[in-house]
Design an enzyme around this catalytic site. Structure first.
Site, PDB file in Angstrom:
ATOM      1  CG  ASP A  12      -5.662   7.532 -10.360  1.00 26.11           C
ATOM      2  OD1 ASP A  12      -5.843   6.886 -11.395  1.00 26.11           O
ATOM      3  OD2 ASP A  12      -4.759   8.375 -10.233  1.00 26.11           O
ATOM      4  CD  GLU A 231      -1.236   2.387 -13.926  1.00 25.83           C
ATOM      5  OE1 GLU A 231      -0.158   2.909 -13.577  1.00 25.83           O
ATOM      6  OE2 GLU A 231      -1.979   2.914 -14.781  1.00 25.83           O
TER       7      GLU A 231
HETATM    8  O1  FUB Z   1      -2.901   9.142 -11.713  1.00 27.38           O
HETATM    9  C1  FUB Z   1      -1.570   8.794 -11.951  1.00 27.38           C
HETATM   10  C2  FUB Z   1      -1.440   7.355 -12.324  1.00 27.38           C
HETATM   11  O2  FUB Z   1      -2.235   7.085 -13.466  1.00 27.38           O
HETATM   12  C3  FUB Z   1      -1.968   6.398 -11.290  1.00 27.38           C
HETATM   13  O3  FUB Z   1      -1.131   6.244 -10.195  1.00 27.38           O
HETATM   14  C4  FUB Z   1      -2.134   5.206 -12.132  1.00 27.38           C
HETATM   15  O4  FUB Z   1      -2.868   4.169 -11.554  1.00 27.38           O
HETATM   16  C5  FUB Z   1      -2.796   5.790 -13.360  1.00 27.38           C
HETATM   17  O5  FUB Z   1      -4.176   5.923 -13.198  1.00 27.38           O
END
Ligand code: FUB
Length: 330
Positions: A12, A231
Site C-alpha cells: 500500500d 478501495e
Molecule cells: O493492507 C491492508 C489492506 O489491503 C489495505 O488497506 C487495502 O487497500 C489492501 O491493500
C-alpha cells in the site's frame, strides 16, 4: 522491476515528494497464523516504517532505499486495537501528517492522524480518531490553493458498506465480504472530506464521490466489478484535471476516473495496471523530476502469499490526450 524493499514486507505505498526526495509511507506486512478470509483478518499489521529515496532510476539496478525505522505502532495510539492498514502522509504549514486507518476497541475501522516535524517522523498521534472518520485507506491531496482533502473508503473488510444509512450509522449486519448488488443498483462511492487548516479534522461534511460511466453519464453499477470502486483511493492532478484512482478489489485492477473538481464527479477513464500476483492491488502516483511514477505492490517476494507483499515502482505515461497508458505488471 524488483521489489524496492527486501528486508521487510511492505504494501500500500503512498509516495510523496518532500524536499526533493521521494518518501514512501507503506503498510508493514507481517507473518501471522490468522487464516486467509475475505474479511482481510490476515492483514494484521502493527506498525509503520517510513522509507526515502534520493533518486528513482529507470536503469537495471534498483534505487537505493533508506529505512527510517518504526515511526508509529499500535501501542502508541490509545484508541487502536489492531490492524494498522494503508496509511498516507501530507505536509502543510511546515508540519507533516501521517494518516492511518485501524480498528478501534470495538472493532470498527476509524482514521487517525499523527503529527511530526519531518517527513521521516517521529509522529505523535492525536489521542482520538478524526471526528466523523470511518472505513479505511486514507489518501490526502493538497490542492494548488492550499485546500487539503482526505479521501477514504474500502469495501468488505474495510466496512464502507456498513454506512449505507448514513456516515454516523454503522450497520453491523453488513460486516464482512458484502456489498450492494442487483440490477440497476449503483455501486457505493468512496468518501471525501475537506480538512481543517490544521489538518487534524474534517472542515465540512464527508460526502460520497460519484464515479460515472462515460457511456451513460450515470453512476457505475454495483455489479460492474471491473470498474466499481473497492478501495485504495488516490488523487493526483495534471494540467487542471483531477485524476482519482482506485482498486477494483476482487477483479484486481487499478483504475482511474477524471474530473474538474477535487471532489468529483469523476468519469471513469480506464485501467492503470493489470492484475499483479496477489489478491490486493494498491498504489500511489507521483510526479518526480518531470516523470510520472506508479508505486504499487505485489506478492513476488513471498512467492504469492497474499498478505506478504512488497512495494515496487514503475514509470507511467500519459498519451497525447492526457489518458494514462495501461501498464502490465513485471
Ligand atoms: O493492507 C491492508 C489492506 O489491503 C489495505 O488497506 C487495502 O487497500 C489492501 O491493500
Amino acid at each position: 522491476m524488483a521489489p524496492l524493499i527486501k528486508h521487510l514486507y511492505t504494501a500500500d505505498p503512498s509516495a510523496h515528494v518532500f524536499n526533493d526526495k521521494i518518501y514512501i509511507y507503506p503498510s508493514h506486512d507481517r507473518e501471522t497464523d490468522i487464516k486467509f478470509n475475505d474479511n482481510g483478518d490476515q492483514y494484521d499489521m502493527a506498525d509503520y516504517h517510513v522509507f526515502s529515496l534520493d533518486t528513482l532510476d529507470d536503469g537495471d539496478s534498483p534505487p537505493e532505499v533508506t529505512d527510517h525505522g518504526v515511526v508509529l505502532k499500535t501501542e502508541d495510539v490509545p484508541w487502536v486495537s489492531k490492524q494498522l492498514w494503508a496509511p498516507d502522509a501530507a505536509t502543510k504549514n511546515g508540519k507533516y501528517y501521517l494518516y492511518f486507518p485501524a480498528r478501534d476497541k470495538k472493532g470498527i475501522f476509524r482514521i487517525g492522524v499523527a503529527v511530526g516535524d519531518a517527513p521521516e517522523g517521529p509522529f505523535v498521534p492525536e489521542p482520538e480518531p478524526i471526528n466523523g472518520s470511518f472505513s479505511i485507506d486514507p489518501a490526502t491531496f493538497v490542492d494548488d490553493d492550499g485546500s487539503a482533502y482526505l479521501y477514504f473508503g474500502g469495501l468488505w473488510g474495510g466496512q464502507l458498506q456498513c454506512y449505507q444509512k448514513g456516515n454516523d450509522l454503522f450497520d453491523a449486519s453488513w460486516s464482512g465480504p458484502k456489498e450492494p448488488s442487483g440490477e440497476g443498483v449503483y455501486a457505493l462511492g468512496p468518501k471525501v472530506g475537506k480538512l481543517t487548516d490544521d489538518m487534524l479534522q474534517f472542515d465540512s461534511e464527508v460526502r460520497e464521490i460519484e464515479i460515472l460511466d462515460p457511456a451513460t453519464g450515470e453512476k457505475i453499477l454495483a455489479d460492474d466489478h471491473d470498474r466499481r470502486f473497492f478501495e485504495a483511493a488516490w488523487m493526483h492532478k495534471k494540467d487542471g484535471t483531477y485524476y482519482f484512482s482506485y482498486s477494483t478489489g476482487d477483479t484486481h485492477y487499478l483504475c482511474y476516473a477524471t474530473g474538474s473538481s477535487p471532489t468529483g464527479p469523476f468519469t471513469y477513464a480506464g485501467r492503470i495496471l493489470e492484475p499483479v500476483l496477489g489478491w490486493t492491488t494498491h498504489h500511489s502516483i507521483v510526479e518526480f523530476r518531470r516523470r510520472l511514477w506508479l508505486f504499487h505492490h505485489d506478492c513476488e517476494l513471498s512467492g504469492g502469499v497474499d498478505h506478504l507483499r512488497s512495494v515496487k515502482v514503475k514509470e507511467l505515461f500519459y498519451d497525447k490526450d492526457g489518458k494514462i497508458v495501461t501498464e502490465k505488471p513485471e
